[in-house]
Scaffold this motif. Sequence first.
Motif, PDB file in Angstrom:
ATOM      1  N   LYS A 104       0.898  -1.343   0.006  1.00  0.00           N
ATOM      2  CA  LYS A 104       0.063  -0.057   0.175  1.00  0.00           C
ATOM      3  C   LYS A 104       0.959   1.259  -0.060  1.00  0.00           C
ATOM      4  O   LYS A 104       1.846   1.315   0.644  1.00  0.00           O
ATOM      5  CB  LYS A 104      -0.873  -0.015   1.293  1.00  0.00           C
ATOM      6  CG  LYS A 104      -1.843   1.445   1.182  1.00  0.00           C
ATOM      7  CD  LYS A 104      -2.847   0.970   2.514  1.00  0.00           C
ATOM      8  CE  LYS A 104      -3.886   0.017   2.661  1.00  0.00           C
ATOM      9  NZ  LYS A 104      -4.629   0.146   3.472  1.00  0.00           N
ATOM     10  N   GLN A 128       1.501   5.650  -0.900  1.00  0.00           N
ATOM     11  CA  GLN A 128       0.491   7.166  -0.919  1.00  0.00           C
ATOM     12  C   GLN A 128       1.516   8.030  -2.194  1.00  0.00           C
ATOM     13  O   GLN A 128       2.953   7.764  -2.179  1.00  0.00           O
ATOM     14  CB  GLN A 128       0.406   7.611   0.105  1.00  0.00           C
ATOM     15  CG  GLN A 128      -0.678   7.470   0.884  1.00  0.00           C
ATOM     16  CD  GLN A 128      -0.951   8.472   2.036  1.00  0.00           C
ATOM     17  OE1 GLN A 128       0.062   9.408   2.472  1.00  0.00           O
ATOM     18  NE2 GLN A 128      -2.342   8.261   2.642  1.00  0.00           N
ATOM     19  N   THR A 157      -4.075   6.957  -2.552  1.00  0.00           N
ATOM     20  CA  THR A 157      -3.578   5.792  -1.995  1.00  0.00           C
ATOM     21  C   THR A 157      -4.065   4.813  -2.775  1.00  0.00           C
ATOM     22  O   THR A 157      -5.273   4.580  -3.579  1.00  0.00           O
ATOM     23  CB  THR A 157      -4.458   5.495  -0.476  1.00  0.00           C
ATOM     24  OG1 THR A 157      -4.102   6.563   0.422  1.00  0.00           O
ATOM     25  CG2 THR A 157      -4.231   4.267  -0.094  1.00  0.00           C
ATOM     26  N   THR A 158      -3.121   3.857  -3.170  1.00  0.00           N
ATOM     27  CA  THR A 158      -3.161   2.886  -3.899  1.00  0.00           C
ATOM     28  C   THR A 158      -2.457   1.717  -3.612  1.00  0.00           C
ATOM     29  O   THR A 158      -1.511   1.726  -2.826  1.00  0.00           O
ATOM     30  CB  THR A 158      -2.316   3.103  -5.422  1.00  0.00           C
ATOM     31  OG1 THR A 158      -2.717   4.604  -6.038  1.00  0.00           O
ATOM     32  CG2 THR A 158      -2.774   2.186  -6.516  1.00  0.00           C
ATOM     33  N   ASP A 178      -7.479   0.663  -5.522  1.00  0.00           N
ATOM     34  CA  ASP A 178      -7.731   1.913  -4.825  1.00  0.00           C
ATOM     35  C   ASP A 178      -7.937   1.495  -3.421  1.00  0.00           C
ATOM     36  O   ASP A 178      -8.102   0.380  -3.308  1.00  0.00           O
ATOM     37  CB  ASP A 178      -8.761   3.022  -5.583  1.00  0.00           C
ATOM     38  CG  ASP A 178     -10.077   2.428  -5.195  1.00  0.00           C
ATOM     39  OD1 ASP A 178     -10.329   1.402  -4.672  1.00  0.00           O
ATOM     40  OD2 ASP A 178     -11.029   2.961  -5.786  1.00  0.00           O
ATOM     41  N   GLU A 179      -8.108   2.453  -2.578  1.00  0.00           N
ATOM     42  CA  GLU A 179      -8.262   2.412  -1.012  1.00  0.00           C
ATOM     43  C   GLU A 179      -9.579   1.596  -0.982  1.00  0.00           C
ATOM     44  O   GLU A 179      -9.599   1.176   0.218  1.00  0.00           O
ATOM     45  CB  GLU A 179      -8.017   3.572  -0.320  1.00  0.00           C
ATOM     46  CG  GLU A 179      -9.136   4.780  -0.833  1.00  0.00           C
ATOM     47  CD  GLU A 179      -8.765   5.925  -0.194  1.00  0.00           C
ATOM     48  OE1 GLU A 179      -8.256   6.264   0.983  1.00  0.00           O
ATOM     49  OE2 GLU A 179      -8.986   6.986  -0.944  1.00  0.00           O
TER      50      GLU A 179
END
Length: 422
Positions: free
Chosen positions: A96, A98, A107-108, A125-126
Amino acid sequence: MKYYILKQLAQHLNSYKNIKYIKRVENNTIKIEFNNQNIYYFDLPKGDGNVYKKEINDNIKKDFNAPFDVLLHKRFTSSNIQEVCLLNDDKILQIKVQSKSSYKTETTILQLEFTGKNTNIIILDENNIILEALRHIDEWSSVRMVKVGIELLPLEKPNFQFEEKTIDDIDTFLLDIYKSKEQKELVNIKKQKYIQLNKHIKKIEKILNNLENIEELEKNAIIYNEEASQIISNLYQYSGFEKSVKLKKSNDLFTKSKKTKQKLKNQHIEETNLTQKLEFYKRMMQIINNAQTNDEIEFYMPKKDKNQKKTKKANPYKSFFIDGYKIMLGRDERENIYLLQNSRASDYWFHLQEQVSSHVIVSNTKKTIPDKLIEEAAKICAKFSSDFGGTFKVDYTQRRNVKIQNRANVLYNPYSTVVVKV
């Protein structure tokens, strides 16, 4: 890949603060550089998966530009790591991050699934919505769809305990994985390349063996010419219809003699070109035999992409690529002449010092090229110009300083010299 390896790798990767660089380098393999020079390769073909490290940073063989690759670069290059973990105590590695765009922080999640038939690389995605994936899976292929824009469903949790082991040094362990993998592949790859090269060699040898005997052609050309001359010199003895028949026969013999001489000339050129090509393939065989790594073999004899379309006419030279630079090698005199006539003034030209050799051209638009590239181009020139290894002096200069004298014979000044060992 074993669960305990991924578990220890996840713990190790948590010590890194950012992803400096990420890129797909092969069809199923991505390369990630954490912090500075901490490079890992994640290889996830269908039904399998592996992670490894290399002692030497390899050259990029192919540039991937699919939507998956564009998003991978955009979301993860120069990103800050938030967490690295194994999802659901399964062989699913999640990274994870940013990253900052021009107006917001995103955030990916990079999800690497080492789960047999579900092996995949998925960008989320988040909210766990799929942004892209290495392999898209529709509802007809699996109960678990992998499509852009939908939520990724979790995989069923394993109902057994994975084996647990402790690894003393994860980086050394991953280096050993690659060495073991490479050694197993090296023998098979060499065999495949030998088969390909032998096909080329046998084809050329067959053509050479089927060429007409040069001495016989020379003899026939002389005989045709002498017979025609003899008829002309005795033409006064004939009269009327017989004379016109003999004159026609003498003309036919002169034509045969002329055609035989032309055939002799063309065959000499063809034989020279074929012999030089044969030398090239035999030297390539030696280079493959001496190769120590798969990357080295792949550099000299890259495998063709299955989806690659055949061009109508192949380039009249052999080409290699190093860090975005194109290196062109003349395999015979005809190709050397082509390279000299079709290169740009800013390109760099390489040739063995005071020896007969292949001409090598490095495509270039700047005043200089990197020292590493100069050394590699010089090695290519030396390897394909000699049947034996050793130390060679290779001259190089920009193409504007090379003056063609006759065919592939040139004069050049100013120039520099690099010494290489092959």
